[in-house]
Write an enzyme that holds these catalytic residues in place. Structure first.
Site, short mmCIF file in Angstrom:
data_model
loop_
_atom_site.label_atom_id
_atom_site.label_comp_id
_atom_site.label_asym_id
_atom_site.label_seq_id
_atom_site.Cartn_x
_atom_site.Cartn_y
_atom_site.Cartn_z
N HIS A 127 15.54 -16.55 11.24
CA HIS A 127 14.69 -17.38 12.09
C HIS A 127 13.40 -16.63 12.48
CE1 HIS A 127 14.17 -20.55 15.28
NE2 HIS A 127 13.44 -19.59 15.80
N GLU A 128 13.58 -15.47 13.08
CA GLU A 128 12.39 -14.72 13.52
C GLU A 128 11.59 -14.25 12.31
OE1 GLU A 128 11.77 -15.17 16.47
OE2 GLU A 128 13.75 -15.62 17.29
N HIS A 138 9.22 -16.92 11.38
CA HIS A 138 8.01 -16.83 12.23
C HIS A 138 7.13 -15.67 11.75
CE1 HIS A 138 8.89 -19.80 15.31
NE2 HIS A 138 10.02 -19.23 15.67
N GLU A 150 7.46 -23.31 14.37
CA GLU A 150 8.92 -23.44 14.39
C GLU A 150 9.46 -23.95 13.06
OE1 GLU A 150 10.49 -22.27 16.93
OE2 GLU A 150 12.54 -23.04 16.74
#
Lengths: 499, 499
Positions: free
Chosen positions: A261-262, A265, A291
């Site tokens: 997830h990160e 980003h 996102e």
């Protein structure tokens, strides 16, 4: 005054450098700051944020921007820089200093009241602070200006260009599609057990795996880093210095998913064009689009069968004892277990957006002043029952679970849903563009996807508004079609039902 | 303008907060910054340093300071704050912007040229950059103003209040005492071998020991931290956030000594009075006095027999194999081995100051323009022979060994010697005040010494100039008497000679 684009660029650089220092000080606060330095760090941040604000609202910057906006000789990129910075400045100028201070104070008090309310497990402890915050946010929305829909003015801070009139129909339709879908999965014959209960995964081994994943994704660890923090987050402001964090827990593998997830980003931040460094174009056009990149890597990639076809053997080698009795199918099913949970951050891909629509509907009513604050818990619980078929036993597991409202963040929740919808559409476009994509993922080849996203999304920076950029890449704007098709195909197969 | 002490204090706070961010960004640069972010960090630092300078030279700050200086109702502390900040501001105002920029450029070029010269092992490669830097520093000294001795104006930046007329006689006498002392030790019958050759000390164990030492010294690890970096340093700016670094090398125990050294700096920073936080009084009055604290802990304490009476058993427990054949006496002697080394940073306590006096004499001649730069290597080598009886085989091990001149730091070297002299005097005063001090050290009780230093030195902050503060604590100002007595007593016993 020296009215040249160079003079304007120097001011953009200065703002960006200050933003980078704010990002550093905030990152440090969550990673390495000694506990007793909390107050002094708050002072430092307040000082540098004040200087950033002062530079942004400086009338001479306004004059330069006005001059540049009327200059016919700028390049397209320069024009985009001027537009983005002018919009940011206009919003900053519109909020009177007294309101800025009142908001900052209300945020501090809101956070304290929310923590106390959670401790007491009673919403009423938080209620006065929330009422005060709502009143100030309405005042702020009016200061920004709007066409009768205050929420639009707040949403603009996170999702520029998005409007309630555009968003509500999409989210309502999504809700109406998801409610029966969740019900169908719940009554499916196949039962999925919780695989992780009782298993232990050595944190140091998890740490090495997360770093390997980042490298495999093409996250440049010479232009960024990963550290540990209580809550995972990513911190950009500078494409050569992108910082991610993760949280290692022995009892789960959640660190792997939070790293994907990160990392999603992080790839966005590292992918901005060098031509845009130190300018407002080295930014995502919206929180929702940002996102979309984290969700795409966490869900479409990281909860997909192709990805685990390659990585499950790696995982079993890393944790031979914990996973001795588990095979790829069992694992893949377990990490996609759908359950009607009370807590948003624990929710699966299918139910997650229902948690978001619930919050969106409620905060829209609150900002419109159409829901008395003392009725908020009941309204929350009623929607939980209607959307998910479960009712929180207390406020802490219900209306008090998220920090966002205590901090006055109204307009942020829907960007999570936008991220999910954009992620599905972008992933579908990537599949169309690269027929061998998933075969490659099954061989552990993650970088072609990064390249495609970099070219079509990341390197664009903030040249276009989010929906326009998505339309350029996928051929259509905001839609739930790709997301629902993705869910039905994946979860129909997983649960053995026709959806 | 609002002329109140509160308004002045707000400006002090702002300057201090900016200083804290500069310290954070610099610390991060040496510890966690991703390699590719070096350029963007340089931009950020330049921006925030520029803003710090702009705020410092702001004419309205000048007016406030002038008002405050004439206000008879200020407290003593307030008066001291005004004096210190006014002095800092006056110096900043006096240097024209063009000279500031020329110096910054010369520093960058100087660093590059110095590195190239070291690579080529030829001073002449560095010479033009050094000449340019000297010319600019002379210009800067003239801008600051002086009574005919330009060096004074530069020294003032590191050691406020100190003058060549006061310093030179002390350092010349020290030199003349040390030269025969070193010679006497070299011809002493006792030979001390290099204990560390070929031994290995696990870096992780060393790391745990350094943290234990910091805790034992009373360094508050909740108001500071230790990390790793290539060169050990300490970073203050804020008593609740004091950051130290160390460098762990398997082949030596130098990390223990560098931790005691940086820990000594760190205790100073943590010891400022809470009443002075965010003001110019939360500062050491000089680099030399700051250095006295690091030297005192590294040398008077950390190379002393009482300290190792307690810690040698701890050390042997940590490294049972590496130290199996070593006893306390052997160890204590080995860590105090005196040798005529070519390299300052490797020098022992006895020879160290000769390296400093050499540099001081040379840079004084250079700033006075009494030594042609092309004659510098010969002058260096001639003094090495005269002071230490050794001659560098090449420039890299001679005149090119230190980074300081490449960066234009003229006036800094003597503060190392001042640190050694002040350390000896302060330690002697502590011994007088606490008759049980060394017995306590031998039991591992380090905190009473920290308390004494905190009360008499640290908590004073920048209320008094360095020498005045030392005089208040020890009864006398700058002197080599205590230092020479310390050396003679310690090394006479160690080497079995009458000194």
């Amino acid at each position: 005054m020296d009215k040249t684009f160079g003079a304007l660029l120097a001011r953009m650089h200065e703002l960006r450098d200050l933003g980078g220092l704010i990002a550093l000080a905030t990152w440090d606060q969550e990673t390495y700051l000694p506990p007793k330095a909390a107050e002094s760090r708050a002072f430092q941040l307040s000082t540098v944020q004040g200087i950033h604000h002062e530079r942004l609202v400086d009338p001479r910057l306004g004059e330069l921007l006005a001059w540049a906006a009327g200059n016919p000789h700028l390049t397209d990129d320069q024009r985009a820089m001027v537009r983005v910075l002018a919009e940011e400045r206009d919003r900053a100028v519109k909020v009177p200093k007294a309101l800025v201070q009142a908001l900052a104070e209300a945020q501090s008090r809101g956070l304290v009241a929310w923590r106390e309310a959670r401790k007491a497990n009673r919403f009423s402890v938080f209620q006065p602070a929330l009422e005060r915050m709502l009143a100030l946010r309405r005042e702020q929305a009016d200061a920004y200006g709007h066409d009768g829909e205050r929420y639009d003015a707040l949403l603009e801070g996170y999702e520029p260009g998005m409007r309630v009139a555009r968003l509500s129909p999409v989210l309502s339709a999504l809700r109406d599609n998801l409610i029966p879908l969740v019900a169908a999965l719940q009554s499916a014959p196949r039962e999925v057990a919780d695989l992780f209960e009782g298993r232990r995964f050595d944190p140091e081994t998890q740490w090495r795996l997360t770093l390997r994943l980042l490298g495999d994704m093409g996250f440049d660890l010479e232009a960024g880093r990963q550290d540990k923090s209580i809550h995972p987050f990513s911190s950009g402001q500078n494409p050569t210095d992108v910082r991610l964090t993760t949280d290692l827990e022995e009892g789960t593998l959640s660190a792997l998913f939070s790293t994907l997830h990160e990392g999603g980003h992080g790839l966005y931040e590292q992918g901005f064009s060098p031509a845009h460094f130190r300018t407002p174009l080295a930014n995502a056009p919206s929180s929702g689009l940002h996102e979309s990149q984290s969700r795409l890597w966490e869900n479409q990639v990281g909860r997909g069968r192709p990805f685990w076809t390659h990585y499950f053997p790696v995982l079993r080698e890393a944790f031979p004892q914990a996973l001795a009795d588990v095979d790829l199918d069992t694992f893949y099913t377990a990490i996609n277990r759908v359950s009607r949970s009370l807590i948003r951050v624990d929710a699966d891909e299918v139910t997650y957006n229902l948690h978001i629509v619930l919050r969106y509907e409620l905060e829209l009513l609150l900002i419109r002043d159409e829901l008395p604050v003392d009725e908020l818990p009941a309204a929350w619980n009623e929607r939980m029952r209607r959307f998910l078929g479960v009712v929180p036993p207390d406020d802490t597991q219900g209306v008090l679970q998220d920090i966002h409202w205590s901090w006055g963040e109204f307009g942020y929740f829907p960007t999570y849903a936008l991220g999910n919808l954009y992620a599905a559409s972008l992933y579908r476009a990537a599949q169309r563009a690269m027929p061998g994509l998933e075969a490659g993922l099954a061989r552990g080849e993650l970088k072609p996807l990064r390249e495609w996203l970099r070219t079509h999304v990341h390197a664009e920076g903030y040249r276009l508004p989010a929906e326009e950029l998505v339309r350029k890449v996928t051929g259509q704007g905001l839609t739930d079609v790709d997301f629902l098709a993705y869910l039905k195909s994946k979860y129909g197969a997983l649960y053995g039902v026709k959806l």
